[in-house]
Design an enzyme around this catalytic site. Structure first.
Site, PDB file in Angstrom:
ATOM      1  N   LYS A 333       0.843  -1.209   0.000  1.00  0.00           N
ATOM      2  CA  LYS A 333       0.000   0.000   0.000  1.00  0.00           C
ATOM      3  C   LYS A 333       0.871   1.249   0.000  1.00  0.00           C
ATOM      4  O   LYS A 333       0.646   2.173  -0.792  1.00  0.00           O
ATOM      5  CB  LYS A 333      -0.909  -0.038   1.231  1.00  0.00           C
ATOM      6  CG  LYS A 333      -1.884   1.115   1.336  1.00  0.00           C
ATOM      7  CD  LYS A 333      -3.094   0.715   2.147  1.00  0.00           C
ATOM      8  CE  LYS A 333      -2.836   0.670   3.640  1.00  0.00           C
ATOM      9  NZ  LYS A 333      -2.746   1.994   4.279  1.00  0.00           N
ATOM     10  N   ARG A 338       2.956   5.984  -3.275  1.00  0.00           N
ATOM     11  CA  ARG A 338       4.104   6.798  -3.710  1.00  0.00           C
ATOM     12  C   ARG A 338       4.347   6.665  -5.211  1.00  0.00           C
ATOM     13  O   ARG A 338       4.806   7.606  -5.853  1.00  0.00           O
ATOM     14  CB  ARG A 338       5.335   6.398  -2.891  1.00  0.00           C
ATOM     15  CG  ARG A 338       5.231   6.883  -1.429  1.00  0.00           C
ATOM     16  CD  ARG A 338       6.044   6.005  -0.510  1.00  0.00           C
ATOM     17  NE  ARG A 338       6.170   6.541   0.858  1.00  0.00           N
ATOM     18  CZ  ARG A 338       5.304   6.311   1.846  1.00  0.00           C
ATOM     19  NH1 ARG A 338       4.201   5.601   1.625  1.00  0.00           N
ATOM     20  NH2 ARG A 338       5.515   6.809   3.060  1.00  0.00           N
ATOM     21  N   GLY A 406      -5.308   7.761   5.404  1.00  0.00           N
ATOM     22  CA  GLY A 406      -4.479   8.730   6.119  1.00  0.00           C
ATOM     23  C   GLY A 406      -3.181   9.008   5.380  1.00  0.00           C
ATOM     24  O   GLY A 406      -2.700  10.149   5.348  1.00  0.00           O
ATOM     25  N   ARG A 434      -8.687  11.785  12.528  1.00  0.00           N
ATOM     26  CA  ARG A 434      -7.256  11.550  12.732  1.00  0.00           C
ATOM     27  C   ARG A 434      -6.460  12.867  12.797  1.00  0.00           C
ATOM     28  O   ARG A 434      -6.806  13.846  12.148  1.00  0.00           O
ATOM     29  CB  ARG A 434      -6.726  10.617  11.650  1.00  0.00           C
ATOM     30  CG  ARG A 434      -7.463   9.289  11.729  1.00  0.00           C
ATOM     31  CD  ARG A 434      -6.902   8.264  10.806  1.00  0.00           C
ATOM     32  NE  ARG A 434      -5.534   7.905  11.166  1.00  0.00           N
ATOM     33  CZ  ARG A 434      -4.757   7.134  10.414  1.00  0.00           C
ATOM     34  NH1 ARG A 434      -5.216   6.675   9.259  1.00  0.00           N
ATOM     35  NH2 ARG A 434      -3.547   6.843  10.795  1.00  0.00           N
ATOM     36  N   SER A 479       7.273   8.701  12.470  1.00  0.00           N
ATOM     37  CA  SER A 479       6.201   8.614  11.483  1.00  0.00           C
ATOM     38  C   SER A 479       6.742   8.800  10.068  1.00  0.00           C
ATOM     39  O   SER A 479       7.238   9.864   9.712  1.00  0.00           O
ATOM     40  CB  SER A 479       5.127   9.672  11.753  1.00  0.00           C
ATOM     41  OG  SER A 479       4.296   9.784  10.608  1.00  0.00           O
ATOM     42  N   ASP A 627       2.104  -1.466  11.704  1.00  0.00           N
ATOM     43  CA  ASP A 627       0.775  -1.835  11.206  1.00  0.00           C
ATOM     44  C   ASP A 627       0.412  -3.285  11.523  1.00  0.00           C
ATOM     45  O   ASP A 627      -0.710  -3.720  11.265  1.00  0.00           O
ATOM     46  CB  ASP A 627       0.714  -1.629   9.688  1.00  0.00           C
ATOM     47  CG  ASP A 627       0.733  -0.149   9.339  1.00  0.00           C
ATOM     48  OD1 ASP A 627       0.364   0.673  10.192  1.00  0.00           O
ATOM     49  OD2 ASP A 627       1.129   0.183   8.203  1.00  0.00           O
ATOM     50  N   LYS A 654      -4.218   5.407  14.845  1.00  0.00           N
ATOM     51  CA  LYS A 654      -4.328   4.789  13.516  1.00  0.00           C
ATOM     52  C   LYS A 654      -5.788   4.892  13.054  1.00  0.00           C
ATOM     53  O   LYS A 654      -6.553   5.677  13.595  1.00  0.00           O
ATOM     54  CB  LYS A 654      -3.830   3.342  13.577  1.00  0.00           C
ATOM     55  CG  LYS A 654      -2.336   3.236  13.870  1.00  0.00           C
ATOM     56  CD  LYS A 654      -1.517   3.806  12.736  1.00  0.00           C
ATOM     57  CE  LYS A 654      -0.041   3.789  13.022  1.00  0.00           C
ATOM     58  NZ  LYS A 654       0.734   4.553  12.047  1.00  0.00           N
ATOM     59  N   ARG A 658      -6.123   1.379  18.064  1.00  0.00           N
ATOM     60  CA  ARG A 658      -5.942  -0.073  17.892  1.00  0.00           C
ATOM     61  C   ARG A 658      -5.638  -0.794  19.203  1.00  0.00           C
ATOM     62  O   ARG A 658      -5.837  -2.004  19.288  1.00  0.00           O
ATOM     63  CB  ARG A 658      -4.841  -0.337  16.862  1.00  0.00           C
ATOM     64  CG  ARG A 658      -5.334  -0.063  15.454  1.00  0.00           C
ATOM     65  CD  ARG A 658      -4.317  -0.394  14.389  1.00  0.00           C
ATOM     66  NE  ARG A 658      -4.929  -0.233  13.077  1.00  0.00           N
ATOM     67  CZ  ARG A 658      -4.247  -0.079  11.950  1.00  0.00           C
ATOM     68  NH1 ARG A 658      -2.927  -0.082  11.960  1.00  0.00           N
ATOM     69  NH2 ARG A 658      -4.876   0.053  10.796  1.00  0.00           N
ATOM     70  N   ARG A 704      -7.582  -3.350   9.462  1.00  0.00           N
ATOM     71  CA  ARG A 704      -6.707  -4.333  10.110  1.00  0.00           C
ATOM     72  C   ARG A 704      -7.364  -4.970  11.343  1.00  0.00           C
ATOM     73  O   ARG A 704      -7.038  -6.079  11.719  1.00  0.00           O
ATOM     74  CB  ARG A 704      -5.370  -3.693  10.463  1.00  0.00           C
ATOM     75  CG  ARG A 704      -4.638  -3.157   9.229  1.00  0.00           C
ATOM     76  CD  ARG A 704      -3.158  -2.981   9.462  1.00  0.00           C
ATOM     77  NE  ARG A 704      -2.584  -2.038   8.504  1.00  0.00           N
ATOM     78  CZ  ARG A 704      -2.284  -2.329   7.241  1.00  0.00           C
ATOM     79  NH1 ARG A 704      -2.502  -3.540   6.767  1.00  0.00           N
ATOM     80  NH2 ARG A 704      -1.767  -1.413   6.442  1.00  0.00           N
TER      81      ARG A 704
HETATM   82  C1  S3P Z   1       2.631   4.697   6.305  1.00  0.00           C
HETATM   83  C2  S3P Z   1       3.213   5.012   7.508  1.00  0.00           C
HETATM   84  C3  S3P Z   1       2.694   4.533   8.797  1.00  0.00           C
HETATM   85  C4  S3P Z   1       1.743   3.368   8.624  1.00  0.00           C
HETATM   86  C5  S3P Z   1       0.737   3.596   7.519  1.00  0.00           C
HETATM   87  C6  S3P Z   1       1.449   3.824   6.205  1.00  0.00           C
HETATM   88  C7  S3P Z   1       3.206   5.245   5.063  1.00  0.00           C
HETATM   89  O1  S3P Z   1       1.970   5.592   9.413  1.00  0.00           O
HETATM   90  O2  S3P Z   1       1.068   3.106   9.827  1.00  0.00           O
HETATM   91  O3  S3P Z   1      -0.122   2.485   7.372  1.00  0.00           O
HETATM   92  O4  S3P Z   1       2.860   4.748   3.974  1.00  0.00           O
HETATM   93  O5  S3P Z   1       4.032   6.162   5.162  1.00  0.00           O
HETATM   94  P1  S3P Z   1       2.693   6.668  10.375  1.00  0.00           P
HETATM   95  O6  S3P Z   1       3.577   7.495   9.554  1.00  0.00           O
HETATM   96  O7  S3P Z   1       1.563   7.454  10.973  1.00  0.00           O
HETATM   97  O8  S3P Z   1       3.428   5.838  11.377  1.00  0.00           O
END
Ligand code: S3P
Length: 751
Positions: A333, A338, A406, A434, A479, A627, A654, A658, A704
């Site tokens: 994902k 990206r 998100g 969020r 993050s 995750d 999240k 969670r 999830r």
């Molecule tokens: C992600 C980063 C993570 C992850 C999300 C995908 C990403 O989130 O939990 O499912 O693709 O950069 P955080 O940056 O909030 O940790």
């Protein structure tokens, strides 16, 4: 009461409803209103004897007459269902017989002409004449074609003006709601333009195409060879010619405007065909296809709107034995998001393989289409992105709806803060809760202008055209989304953007930027880049998502006798915490065929059942498995002894909280656990065959959570009912089917 029908018991009841013009529409309104008990008496006026007789024999009306003078004086609500060009004489004939309290409405499919007619007859639009138009019909006409359900679930557009009395508008609304329709309001001009484009123009084209072919071939031989495409395109050419003549005469100006636009489009295509311009053809057809697919999604309530409209529940059943086979789970994902973003900003055409056709990644894809990027696919995970360069995005028509994603919202915030146009980002119920200040605050330090709702929640309103400058930013939390957001904004910023992270997080953005030829430097925990460069299109092969693979790793790890191989899984060292944690718990994992694909390490992962034991999860593994925790909690419940997780407060923000949501579900299923501020402690049941009982689980719009409890079902003594699982499509389309293919017993209930 039929579905979609509104209750009218509490509404004021009309004594006499008069329908003027007993055809398909007028007849259907009377039938539907009668079924809902809207009026005490139903009256009809029509000049045609046959229609009056038909209406009486069908029970459409109780009393019918050819004379307005006879029935109008008593009527409380009068519906004019006559052709649009007949409105003026009918209004004139009605005028002397209206009682002062009567409300009048119409069903004409062009509104400016009816408004003009009313002004001619009454000098101005009377307060109690409310114009309307039901968007419903059929090729058949006449009262005998009336259908009681014609308006159920349909839209009725009312076009009130400031002259109208609120009470009159309210009564007309109630009539249509009683017929099962949804009522919206629009101004007259907009109504005529919208209808010209979406209804009148297609009818004109269908009439024209059929007639053009018929002229060429008087004996109509050619139609023998016409198949489904011709049938679908020309269905409406079988509609009533007289009615359509009147509509085009009545809605002349808006139709001409729509026709001009259409002819320009046809001219462009003609030129493209003449000059063999393949790029122009594919770009026009792709835009059309994606718009048509969107329309289909609206009609079927599928697509990334599913989550709001379809109820889908999982029910796990006891009796699954072992988990066996060789499978490949959908694409990663994070990398899928990206690939679209960088592909869109690159110069040249980027080919993507293994793209995740899940709702989240599709939301990102749609967003870039909305900003004018031509994207072909996805077809079986293949996507072709025709990059527009760093300065080629166009202002979208409206707010960008990102569903549950998100990642899309946070990464886009950085990218859009640097664009010359304003944007607004919105999402579903989960995304709307969020925290977004984690990106908005540092972006503001770079010079961006971003407004959020209360407490930094979405929607985000981003003001374009603000010059950005590079910053040195220490991330307050681990993050990857925040890091990526700032790096993306940094592509346009003046000078260098430096981001330092408190612990390693996924580095797909950095790797992919390099793949697109952008210089990114890494020094310890700090990553930096300088704005003003460009991206060059490339090829991207997206590995299977380790986060999705984890559900199956845990499934095999907890089911005695299992032996499962997951192919082509991304094992980027910033994502491999789950492998380390499961191994520490005693799981039997074997990695083979390790290789690098497009800058990302991948491997096949074989999982064989072995008894698990509880552990204290090392905190340095937390961001590397962020995750994966929900389903790791399921593994912990099946392990011997206690498992403790700490340093994982990020889990609380999240798609759901969670920690709390998993703890609630575990407790309901009979697993002892204690919630900590930054983690959880779970008392495993070890070798006990049935670890979980039976319960109803609410997954709070979190994919999830739903999948984790589906895995728990493998070791449950009863059924686990998991509610509202459509959200699983965000990251893992086909999850339930795949689970059943490898030995699971998961029922999918769709409502
Ligand atoms: C992600 C980063 C993570 C992850 C999300 C995908 C990403 O989130 O939990 O499912 O693709 O950069 P955080 O940056 O909030 O940790």
């Amino acid at each position: 009461m039929a579905e979609g029908m509104q209750k009218v018991d509490e509404l004021l009841k009309v004594n006499k409803l008069l329908v003027v013009g007993l055809g398909l529409i007028g007849g259907s309104v009377a039938l539907a209103a009668r079924r809902a008990g809207f009026a005490n008496h139903y009256l009809g006026v029509d000049l045609a004897y046959d229609e009056r007789q038909g209406a009486l024999s069908l029970g459409v009306v109780d009393q019918a007459s050819a004379s307005l003078a006879e029935l109008a004086p008593d009527a409380d609500l009068i519906l004019l269902a006559v052709p649009v060009l007949a409105m003026e004489p009918v209004l004139a004939a009605l005028k002397p017989h209206l009682k002062p309290t009567a409300v009048v409405t119409d069903v004409g499919s062009a509104k400016a002409v009816v408004l003009e007619a009313a002004k001619k007859v009454f000098n101005e639009l009377p307060a109690r004449l409310v114009l309307g138009h039901p968007i419903a019909g059929a090729e058949k006409s006449g009262v005998l074609a009336s259908k009681v359900d014609l308006f159920v679930g349909r839209t009725v557009i009312l076009t009130p003006t400031e002259n109208n009395a609120a009470e009159a508008i309210g009564l007309v609304k109630q009539l249509w709601q009683a017929c099962g329709a949804e009522v919206i309001e629009m101004d007259v001009k907009k109504h005529d333009q919208v209808l010209a484009r979406t209804s009148h123009l297609p009818h004109l084209l269908a009439f024209s195409l059929v007639e053009t072919l018929a002229r060429k071939d008087e004996r109509l031989e050619i139609f023998r060879y016409a198949a489904g495409g011709f049938r679908d395109f020309t269905r409406v050419a079988a509609s009533d010619p007289v009615m359509w003549r009147d509509i085009f005469l009545a809605n002349r100006d808006a139709t001409l405007e729509a026709l001009d636009e259409f002819m320009e489009g046809v001219e462009r295509l003609k030129t493209a065909v003449e000059s063999q311009d393949a790029e122009a053809l594919v770009s026009s057809f792709t835009r059309a296809k994606s718009a048509r697919d969107y329309f289909t999604a609206l009609l079927n309530e599928t697509g990334y709107q599913t989550m709001q409209t379809t109820t889908l529940n999982f029910i796990t059943q006891p009796g699954a034995k072992t988990i066996k086979g060789t499978i490949r789970v959908p694409g990663d994902k994070s990398i899928s998001h990206r690939s679209i973003m960088l592909g869109a900003l690159a110069e040249g055409t980027t080919q993507v393989k293994g793209f995740l056709e899940g709702e989240d990644a599709l939301a990102t894809l749609q967003t870039f289409r909305d900003m004018g990027v031509l994207i072909e696919g996805p077809h079986n995970g293949q996507v072709t992105i025709h990059g527009v360069g760093m300065h080629g995005l166009k202002k979208p028509q409206g707010p960008l709806y990102l569903g549950n994603s998100g990642t899309t919202m946070r990464l886009l915030a950085g990218l859009l803060a640097a664009q010359p146009f304003d944007t607004e980002l919105t999402g579903d119920a989960s995304l709307s809760k969020r925290p977004m200040n984690r990106v908005a605050d540092p972006l503001r330090l770079m010079g961006a202008e971003i407004a959020t709702a209360d407490q930094g929640r979405p929607p985000l309103k981003i003001t374009g055209g603000k010059p950005l400058k590079g910053i040195n930013y220490d991330l307050p939390m681990a993050s990857a989304q925040v890091k990526s957001c700032l790096l993306l904004a940094g592509l346009w910023a003046e000078g260098e953007t430096q981001v330092t992270e408190p612990a390693p997080t996924r580095d797909h953005t950095e790797r992919m930027l390099k793949g697109f030829g952008y210089t990114v430097s890494q020094a310890g925990a700090t990553v930096s880049l300088t704005g003003g460069g460009k991206l060059t299109a490339t090829e991207i092969d997206i590995p299977a998502d380790i986060s999705s693979a984890t559900f199956f790793m845990v499934a095999a790890a907890i089911m005695p006798g299992s032996d499962l191989t997951l192919e082509h899984v991304g094992i980027n060292p910033t994502r491999d915490g789950v492998i380390n944690i499961l191994r520490l718990m005693g799981a039997d994992l074997e990695l083979s065929n390790q290789r690098e694909v497009g800058g990302e390490p991948v491997a096949d992962i074989r999982v064989r059942y072995a008894p698990l034991k509880g552990i204290a999860i090392p905190e340095d593994q937390v961001p590397l498995a962020i995750d994966e925790f929900p389903v790791l909690f399921i593994a912990a419940a099946c392990a011997e002894g206690v498992t403790t997780l700490s340093g994982a407060e990020e889990l609380r923000v999240k798609e759901s909280d969670r920690i709390q949501v998993m703890a609630d579900g575990l407790l309901d299923l009979g697993v002892e656990c204690t919630v900590l501020d930054d983690g959880i402690q779970i008392i495993g049941k070890g070798e006990q065959a049935e670890v979980f009982g039976s319960a109803e689980i609410i997954c709070h719009h979190d994919h999830r959570i739903a999948m984790s409890f589906a895995v728990a079902g493998l070791r449950a003594s009863g059924n686990i009912h998991i509610k509202d699982c459509a959200v699983v499509n965000t990251s893992f389309p086909g999850f339930a089917e795949l689970m059943n293919n490898v030995g699971g017993k998961l029922l999918v209930e769709q409502k």
